[in-house]
Motif scaffolding. Structure first.
Motif, PDB file in Angstrom:
ATOM      1  N   SER A 135       0.851  -1.184   0.000  1.00 17.91           N
ATOM      2  CA  SER A 135       0.000   0.000   0.000  1.00 17.91           C
ATOM      3  C   SER A 135       0.891   1.239   0.000  1.00 17.91           C
ATOM      4  CB  SER A 135      -0.882   0.014   1.259  1.00 17.91           C
ATOM      5  OG  SER A 135      -0.077   0.205   2.413  1.00 17.91           O
ATOM      6  N   ILE A 136       0.292   2.386  -0.275  1.00 19.13           N
ATOM      7  CA  ILE A 136       1.038   3.643  -0.231  1.00 19.13           C
ATOM      8  C   ILE A 136       1.581   3.868   1.177  1.00 19.13           C
ATOM      9  CG2 ILE A 136       0.771   6.153  -0.399  1.00 19.13           C
ATOM     10  CD1 ILE A 136      -1.237   5.574  -2.745  1.00 19.13           C
ATOM     11  N   ALA A 137       0.781   3.622   2.187  1.00 19.71           N
ATOM     12  CA  ALA A 137       1.245   3.798   3.568  1.00 19.71           C
ATOM     13  C   ALA A 137       2.453   2.903   3.846  1.00 19.71           C
ATOM     14  CB  ALA A 137       0.119   3.500   4.555  1.00 19.71           C
ATOM     15  N   GLY A 138       2.412   1.676   3.374  1.00 19.45           N
ATOM     16  CA  GLY A 138       3.539   0.761   3.553  1.00 19.45           C
ATOM     17  C   GLY A 138       4.794   1.249   2.845  1.00 19.45           C
ATOM     18  N   ILE A 139       4.626   1.827   1.675  1.00 15.46           N
ATOM     19  CA  ILE A 139       5.774   2.351   0.927  1.00 15.46           C
ATOM     20  C   ILE A 139       6.392   3.530   1.675  1.00 15.46           C
ATOM     21  CG2 ILE A 139       6.499   3.487  -1.213  1.00 15.46           C
ATOM     22  CD1 ILE A 139       4.255   1.803  -2.616  1.00 15.46           C
ATOM     23  N   ILE A 140       5.555   4.402   2.225  1.00 14.34           N
ATOM     24  CA  ILE A 140       6.079   5.548   2.972  1.00 14.34           C
ATOM     25  C   ILE A 140       6.825   5.076   4.220  1.00 14.34           C
ATOM     26  CG2 ILE A 140       5.485   7.645   4.259  1.00 14.34           C
ATOM     27  CD1 ILE A 140       5.304   7.891   1.208  1.00 14.34           C
ATOM     28  N   LEU A 141       6.293   4.081   4.921  1.00 14.41           N
ATOM     29  CA  LEU A 141       7.000   3.529   6.078  1.00 14.41           C
ATOM     30  C   LEU A 141       8.350   2.938   5.665  1.00 14.41           C
ATOM     31  CD1 LEU A 141       4.040   1.852   7.989  1.00 14.41           C
ATOM     32  CD2 LEU A 141       5.314   3.906   8.674  1.00 14.41           C
ATOM     33  N   HIS A 142       8.383   2.280   4.521  1.00 11.01           N
ATOM     34  CA  HIS A 142       9.615   1.721   3.968  1.00 11.01           C
ATOM     35  C   HIS A 142      10.622   2.835   3.666  1.00 11.01           C
ATOM     36  CE1 HIS A 142      12.108  -0.710   1.213  1.00 11.01           C
ATOM     37  NE2 HIS A 142      11.918   0.228   0.294  1.00 11.01           N
ATOM     38  N   MET A 143      10.171   3.897   3.037  1.00  8.01           N
ATOM     39  CA  MET A 143      11.052   5.028   2.707  1.00  8.01           C
ATOM     40  C   MET A 143      11.597   5.677   3.980  1.00  8.01           C
ATOM     41  SD  MET A 143       8.729   6.647  -0.370  1.00  8.01           S
ATOM     42  CE  MET A 143       9.667   8.162  -0.579  1.00  8.01           C
ATOM     43  N   THR A 144      10.748   5.834   4.970  1.00 11.15           N
ATOM     44  CA  THR A 144      11.159   6.448   6.235  1.00 11.15           C
ATOM     45  C   THR A 144      12.207   5.589   6.931  1.00 11.15           C
ATOM     46  OG1 THR A 144       8.982   7.475   6.469  1.00 11.15           O
ATOM     47  CG2 THR A 144      10.332   7.318   8.466  1.00 11.15           C
ATOM     48  N   GLY A 145      11.969   4.293   6.958  1.00  5.62           N
ATOM     49  CA  GLY A 145      12.917   3.383   7.597  1.00  5.62           C
ATOM     50  C   GLY A 145      14.292   3.428   6.948  1.00  5.62           C
ATOM     51  N   TRP A 146      14.320   3.498   5.629  1.00  7.82           N
ATOM     52  CA  TRP A 146      15.615   3.540   4.948  1.00  7.82           C
ATOM     53  C   TRP A 146      16.321   4.881   5.141  1.00  7.82           C
ATOM     54  CZ3 TRP A 146      18.763  -0.097   3.883  1.00  7.82           C
ATOM     55  CH2 TRP A 146      18.282  -1.399   3.739  1.00  7.82           C
ATOM     56  N   ALA A 147      15.566   5.962   5.248  1.00  4.67           N
ATOM     57  CA  ALA A 147      16.191   7.256   5.564  1.00  4.67           C
ATOM     58  C   ALA A 147      16.838   7.186   6.951  1.00  4.67           C
ATOM     59  CB  ALA A 147      15.169   8.377   5.493  1.00  4.67           C
ATOM     60  N   GLU A 148      16.137   6.575   7.907  1.00  8.30           N
ATOM     61  CA  GLU A 148      16.703   6.414   9.248  1.00  8.30           C
ATOM     62  C   GLU A 148      17.954   5.544   9.215  1.00  8.30           C
ATOM     63  OE1 GLU A 148      12.587   6.849  11.837  1.00  8.30           O
ATOM     64  OE2 GLU A 148      13.161   4.868  11.087  1.00  8.30           O
ATOM     65  N   GLU A 149      17.914   4.494   8.415  1.00 10.22           N
ATOM     66  CA  GLU A 149      19.075   3.602   8.307  1.00 10.22           C
ATOM     67  C   GLU A 149      20.275   4.338   7.713  1.00 10.22           C
ATOM     68  OE1 GLU A 149      21.827   0.526   8.202  1.00 10.22           O
ATOM     69  OE2 GLU A 149      20.064   0.829   9.461  1.00 10.22           O
ATOM     70  N   VAL A 150      20.059   5.157   6.701  1.00 10.20           N
ATOM     71  CA  VAL A 150      21.172   5.917   6.116  1.00 10.20           C
ATOM     72  C   VAL A 150      21.756   6.875   7.156  1.00 10.20           C
ATOM     73  CG1 VAL A 150      21.759   7.682   4.386  1.00 10.20           C
ATOM     74  CG2 VAL A 150      20.497   5.636   3.707  1.00 10.20           C
ATOM     75  N   MET A 151      20.898   7.509   7.949  1.00  7.54           N
ATOM     76  CA  MET A 151      21.414   8.394   9.007  1.00  7.54           C
ATOM     77  C   MET A 151      22.208   7.601  10.047  1.00  7.54           C
ATOM     78  SD  MET A 151      18.557  11.349   9.654  1.00  7.54           S
ATOM     79  CE  MET A 151      17.129  10.270   9.782  1.00  7.54           C
ATOM     80  N   ASP A 152      21.736   6.407  10.395  1.00  8.69           N
ATOM     81  CA  ASP A 152      22.493   5.562  11.323  1.00  8.69           C
ATOM     82  C   ASP A 152      23.875   5.256  10.755  1.00  8.69           C
ATOM     83  OD1 ASP A 152      20.434   5.506  13.172  1.00  8.69           O
ATOM     84  OD2 ASP A 152      19.755   3.476  12.628  1.00  8.69           O
TER      85      ASP A 152
END
Length: 156
Positions: free
Chosen positions: A47-64
């Motif tokens: 779903s779109i919501a799932g894709i946004i959660l996926h994008m957010t998680g990867w942004a957090e991972e890159v910052m980590d």
């Protein structure tokens, strides 16, 4: 122009600027109703919501990774499940990705210029910090197009 300036400008362009390929991420998100955000059209995996959660998680991972942590999957998981449709939760998901990107922009601006070419811990040589942020920006472009198409499938 420094690498930090270049990456910061590219991120801003993709999120809320005027990219040459079409609408930026936030403009696309502004068009999504909470009902559409949770719907999975026939043949869709996410779903779109799932894709946004996926994008957010990867942004957090890159910052980590930029903080020196070893590369891994996002703490939230690669594809977090958004749960049942909920208007308030959808607003939170959108606010969360915007907040994460404010933080990411700050990381990019403050990242030491001499470190951009260093290899991220746990990745192969060539997988530099610059490569990670460039890849994340490309990831945003890919998924924003996917979101726009899903929304068109849902709303006609």
């Amino acid at each position: 122009m420094t690498i930090s300036e270049k990456l910061y400008n590219q991120l801003q362009e993709v999120l809320n600027g005027e990219p040459w390929y079409g609408d930026p991420v936030y403009t696309i998100l502004d068009r999504i109703s909470f009902e559409a955000a949770y719907e999975k059209p026939a043949g869709s995996v996410h779903s779109i919501a799932g894709i946004i959660l996926h994008m957010t998680g990867w942004a957090e991972e890159v910052m980590d990774r930029m903080n020196g942590m070893k590369a891994q999957l996002p703490v939230r998981g690669d594809w977090p499940e958004p749960g049942l449709p909920d208007e308030q939760k959808w607003k939170w998901i959108v606010e969360d990705i915007k907040l994460v990107n404010v933080n990411l922009a700050g990381f990019i601006q403050d990242f030491p210029e001499e470190k951009w070419g260093e290899t991220v811990e746990g990745k192969d040589p060539g997988q530099t910090y610059e490569y990670q942020v460039t890849g994340l920006i490309q990831h945003y472009i890919y998924h924003s197009a996917q979101i726009a198409l899903l929304n068109r499938m849902i709303n006609g």
